[in-house]
Design an enzyme around this catalytic site. Structure first.
Site, PDB file in Angstrom:
ATOM      1  NE  ARG A  60      -1.603  -1.505   3.459  1.00  0.00           N
ATOM      2  CZ  ARG A  60      -1.802  -1.765   4.729  1.00  0.00           C
ATOM      3  NH1 ARG A  60      -3.012  -1.744   5.220  1.00  0.00           N
ATOM      4  NH2 ARG A  60      -0.795  -2.060   5.540  1.00  0.00           N
ATOM      5  CE  LYS A 173       6.192 -20.588   8.749  1.00  0.00           C
ATOM      6  NZ  LYS A 173       6.708 -21.125   9.951  1.00  0.00           N
ATOM      7  CG  HIS A 203      11.985 -21.520   5.121  1.00  0.00           C
ATOM      8  ND1 HIS A 203      10.875 -21.118   5.797  1.00  0.00           N
ATOM      9  CD2 HIS A 203      12.967 -21.640   6.032  1.00  0.00           C
ATOM     10  CE1 HIS A 203      11.170 -21.000   7.082  1.00  0.00           C
ATOM     11  NE2 HIS A 203      12.432 -21.309   7.257  1.00  0.00           N
ATOM     12  CE  LYS A 207      16.240 -24.352   7.435  1.00  0.00           C
ATOM     13  NZ  LYS A 207      17.050 -23.166   7.661  1.00  0.00           N
ATOM     14  CG  ASP A 260       5.568 -20.997  13.763  1.00  0.00           C
ATOM     15  OD1 ASP A 260       5.074 -20.520  12.736  1.00  0.00           O
ATOM     16  OD2 ASP A 260       6.660 -20.612  14.251  1.00  0.00           O
ATOM     17  CG  HIS A 265       9.165 -25.687   8.996  1.00  0.00           C
ATOM     18  ND1 HIS A 265       8.921 -25.303   7.707  1.00  0.00           N
ATOM     19  CD2 HIS A 265       9.055 -24.567   9.746  1.00  0.00           C
ATOM     20  CE1 HIS A 265       8.676 -24.005   7.676  1.00  0.00           C
ATOM     21  NE2 HIS A 265       8.752 -23.536   8.906  1.00  0.00           N
ATOM     22  CE  LYS A 365       9.228 -19.004  18.530  1.00  0.00           C
ATOM     23  NZ  LYS A 365      10.361 -18.799  17.639  1.00  0.00           N
TER      24      LYS A 365
END
Ligand SMILES: NC(=O)c1ccc[n+]([C@@H]2O[C@H](COP(=O)([O-])OP(=O)(O)OC[C@H]3O[C@@H](n4cnc5c(N)ncnc54)[C@H](OP(=O)(O)O)[C@@H]3O)[C@@H](O)[C@H]2O)c1
Lengths: 518, 324
Positions: A60, A173, A203, A207, A260, A265, A365
């Site tokens: 935008r 994704k 992605h 790799k 996630d 993945h 995490k």
């Protein structure tokens, strides 16, 4: 098909991208700045892009072509990894960089886009070929696809010089946030694009190391005979991050580790490790095998979820003299959040090769360190010849042969085996034989986005996900999401800097296993 | 005399070298990697300057390196030393090392070299010979050395082509892979041309071409220009006339332009040492970087080619015809 280019030399020239335009929606966003444009510049630097190659960015914010070029130049300088910035390459590259501002919900945007594409066909001989890249928020995917469809941009008419121009779509994704929404997205996509033209990017598959798993498994004769339930005891797949949500708490609150990381993945990695050998290294053959494997993952019954899946969330901690907030203290996160910042699942694959072999998959995490690897743990030797000479140690039990495929940070392969300790007597000890990709070959590897962009631009979908894979992996995590949604967890349940909740260790202990420390 | 060098001693020294490197590494360990045996034949004088080139090569093509330093002399003599090429990859705490064996020989001692080198090859891996001494491998005493190689790399830059030389290169082709770095220097040119004809708008007009002109400067035709002519002959339609055009007397002959013309098609590349390169196709123009490549860059490419190079073989065959 037109005539073949007689100047091609596949022995020395890398796969070539044919003249085309790339249209990026979300051109002012983080992914475009950090990954896409630096990867494209690098491809230009390596002469992988044809001379008329053109990029049209849309978002935008009002900007001229030149202002957009300058912004992207700064991003390339900032985010280019392990490569020099060359002004003359940039000049040629930037001459093909254009910008159209506008709201992607505005139908008028697509007619302007069509006019720009037609202009580039004339001025830069892009042959009417175009790749549309959805690099914006997932809620925009459907409106963009609709807009492209309404303007007829999903097809291009054959021209005298290009009898079969192509139009393709890259979708970032996440492909939905559950099975139902992934199907909705798929319906929206297929209303406009044929499946052959759709590239769903994961992605991780781009790799170098993940591709190397295929080379390792199917290029060598010695591992494949061992690659089944008779020799493999269990497999552990770990994707650990040491950082927290880093200001993306709002986004993460909606996603969680299972969605996630694991749903996409890590299940793709699992499929790469466990799939059957394809007959050919070619998109349909490879993706068929991956899809078949994903469909063979046993679907948990609700009652099995508590013993097969662990949900975790990190709490506040002092690490190295620094006070780190817990997830619930992060910006944009509810103080009662039930989101998983850690997830671990025991999967089983119901096929002849893998029946009974647990695949433990974990991601989280604020864990002890950043590492992604796959460890294949083999059965101990069937008869303990050395048991008596190594009293008490039971080394063959303590240290089964382990094959570790390291994805990051240091790509490589290690094999752990037992060897005799120097000296008299027969004491065994585990040693590890390492192959490190980066240090054995000093050359730079392409980034995942470089690999995947060339693939999409050349029409090779081997490393892209397909709707049946997306659905199979949503199906595999669906019961877990359901049960977790209807359970209240006592969070936080692990400390920052640890390897996750104790219940995760308990899950492995049920089968006599323990998590490795990667 | 070959007895001056005992291969077992060299191999033992290599083992000791690895042990001591491992001990020096303070627990972080040393990695050894080896993908081939690379035998580099070089004049003794100036061989030290080759060190950096070889070190750069080792990153992409970790090898057991045998550097054969040849000096003039009619008395046979061989000496050796063993060393390691180590480097610390960026961001790593671990060193990676490759082994290097240096053998110094007189020209007269060359006949004793093959027996030594044969015992020093890394087992089960390909052997590549890179000779930096023009014409040396054509000498009879080098024939056994040549027999060891799976691939031989020469560099005819700066030497006039003769029909005999081309024939000699060709004669070795059936037995093993042969490469000439003069051909490797053309990759960038060929790639650019190929890229432009990936565009269907250009490719569809290829039949309109009438002429291909290769411009060079110097007192003889550089091999690169001849290879380019050979390659164009092998790829362009037979009606296209190919000519080599001389434009000056540069002390080191060099290729500077290629122009394809005919009908509505015009393609031109010009590379001048003092100016940015220029590439034009029809109305489009670009200035792609065309830096002169170093030996390590050329060798990196060449060591990556492990199968027959059909384009080179075809170009060589035509180059021979054109040179005749
Ligand atoms: N960031 C990553 O590393 C990463 C990694 C993997 C996947 N992804 C996925 O990639 C996609 C993009 O992520 P991102 O992090 O780049 O997002 P982002 O930073 O939010 O970028 C999206 C861009 O879209 C533009 N935009 C927003 N609304 C618009 C509208 N109505 N019309 C036109 N343009 C609009 C915005 O620019 P203006 O304000 O100028 O309009 C914004 O900069 C997401 O789907 C994400 O899940 C991202």
């Amino acid at each position: 098909m037109g005539p073949n280019n007689p100047f091609h030399d596949p022995l020395r020239f890398e796969r070539q991208v044919k003249p085309c335009s790339l249209v990026i929606f979300g051109a002012n966003g983080d992914l475009t700045k950090r990954k896409l444009i630096p990867a494209l510049y690098r491809l230009a630097f390596e002469r992988r892009l044809p001379s008329g190659f053109s990029i049209i960015g849309n978002s935008r914010t009002e900007m001229s072509d030149d202002a957009y070029r300058e912004k992207m130049r700064q991003s390339v300088i900032q985010f280019l990894e392990e490569s020099p910035f060359d002004e003359s390459v940039w000049r040629d590259f930037a001459a093909g960089l254009f910008y159209i501002s506008g709201d992607l919900r505005d139908p008028n945007l697509y007619s302007r886009l069509a006019a720009k594409l037609a202009e580039l066909d004339q001025t830069r001989l892009t042959g009417s070929n175009a790749l549309f890249y959805l690099s914006t928020q997932p809620s925009h995917y459907a409106p963009v696809i609709e807009g492209l469809g309404a303007a007829g941009l999903q097809h291009a008419a054959p021209t005298a010089t290009n009898p079969s121009p192509w139009r393709r779509l890259v979708v970032e994704k996440p492909f939905g946030h559950d099975l139902a929404s992934s199907r909705e997205l798929d319906t929206a996509v297929h209303r406009v694009f044929h499946e052959d033209a759709v590239y769903r990017i994961d992605h991780y598959l781009g790799k170098e190391t993940v591709q190397n798993i295929l080379a390792f498994r199917f290029g060598n004769g010695i591992f494949e005979p061992l690659w089944d339930r008779r020799y493999v005891n269990h497999v552990q797949i770990t994707a650990a991050e040491s950082i927290g949500v880093e200001g993306r708490g709002g986004y993460y609150e909606e996603a969680g580790a299972l969605r996630d990381m694991i749903q996409n993945h890590l299940l793709q990695i699992l499929a790469t490790v466990a799939m059957e050998p394809p007959a050919l290294f070619e998109a349909t053959a490879v993706r068929d095998e991956r899809a078949k494997l994903l469909r063979s993952i046993r679907i948990l019954k609700p009652g099995e979820v508590p013993t097969h899946a662990v949900k975790g969330q990190y709490g506040p901690a002092d690490v190295g003299g620094q006070s780190l907030p817990g997830f619930r203290q992060e910006q944009g996160v509810s103080p009662n959040s039930q989101t998983d910042t850690y997830a671990a699942v025991t999967f089983f694959i119901d096929n002849w090769r893998w029946a009974g072999v647990p695949f433990y998959v974990r991601s989280g995490k604020r864990l002890a360190k950043r590492v992604t690897d796959i460890a294949i743990s083999f059965n101990p030797a069937p008869h303990r010849v050395f048991a008596d000479s190594a009293p008490g140690a039971g080394p063959a039990d303590l240290a089964p042969n382990l094959l570790i495929l390291r994805v990051q940070p240091e790509e490589g392969i290690s094999l752990r085996f037992l060897s005799k300790q120097p000296g008299s007597g027969m004491q065994l000890r585990p040693v590890s034989m390492d192959f490190k990709y980066g240090s054995s070959f000093g050359m730079r590897s392409p980034t995942a986005y470089e690999t995947l962009l060339v693939d999409a631009l050349t029409g090779d979908a081997t490393l892209y996900s397909r709707q049946d894979m997306v659905e199979a992996s949503w199906q595999a995590v669906h019961p877990i999401l359901e049960v977790w949604n209807n359970t209240t967890f006592d969070f936080p349940n692990y400390a920052s800097g640890s390897w996750g909740p104790a219940s995760s260790d308990d899950m492995l202990a049920l089968r006599g296993h323990t998590w490795r420390v990667p | 005399m070959a007895s001056a060098i005992r291969p077992e001693r060299i191999l033992k020294e290599l083992d000791q070298l690895w042990v001591s490197l491992g001990q020096q590494s303070e627990g972080t360990g040393v990695l050894r990697a080896c993908a081939l045996t690379l035998i580099v034949i070089t004049p003794d004088e100036g061989a030290d300057a080759l060190g950096e080139t070889l070190a750069k090569l080792m990153r992409e093509h970790p090898s057991r390196l045998v550097v054969l330093r040849v000096r003039p002399g009619s008395e046979a003599s061989l000496t050796e030393r063993v060393l390691a090429q180590c480097w610390m990859p960026f961001g790593s705490r671990q060193q990676i090392c490759c082994e290097q064996i240096e053998i110094t020989t007189t020209e007269a001692g060359l006949k004793d070299v093959p027996a030594v080198v044969r015992a020093l090859e890394a087992p089960d891996l390909p052997v590549v010979i890179w000779t930096r001494i023009h014409g040396l491998l054509l000498r009879t005493e080098c024939a056994p050395l040549l027999q060891l190689a799976d691939k031989v790399i020469v560099d005819s830059q700066g030497y006039p082509h003769t029909r005999e030389k081309l024939a000699a290169i060709r004669a070795t082709l059936p037995a093993r892979l042969v490469a000439d770095l003069e051909w490797t220097r053309l990759t960038r040119w060929r790639h650019m041309l190929s890229q432009e004809f990936d565009n269907p708008a250009h490719l569809s007009r290829l039949h309109e071409l009438q002429t291909a002109t290769i411009g060079y400067d110097g007192s003889f035709v550089p091999m690169r220009a001849l290879y380019l002519a050979g390659w164009l002959r092998s790829t362009l339609p037979p009606h296209v006339a190919i000519t080599l055009e001389r434009s000056g007397d540069a002390p080191t002959p060099r290729l500077h332009t290629v122009t394809l013309d005919g009908g509505s098609l015009h393609f031109h590349i010009n590379v001048e040492p003092t100016r940015a390169s220029e590439m034009r196709i029809c109305s489009q123009q670009a200035h792609p970087p065309m830096p002169a490549l170093n030996d390590d860059e050329l060798m990196r490419e060449e060591l990556g080619v492990t199968s027959r190079d059909a384009a080179f073989e075809a170009s060589l065959a035509y180059a021979e015809e054109i040179a005749a």
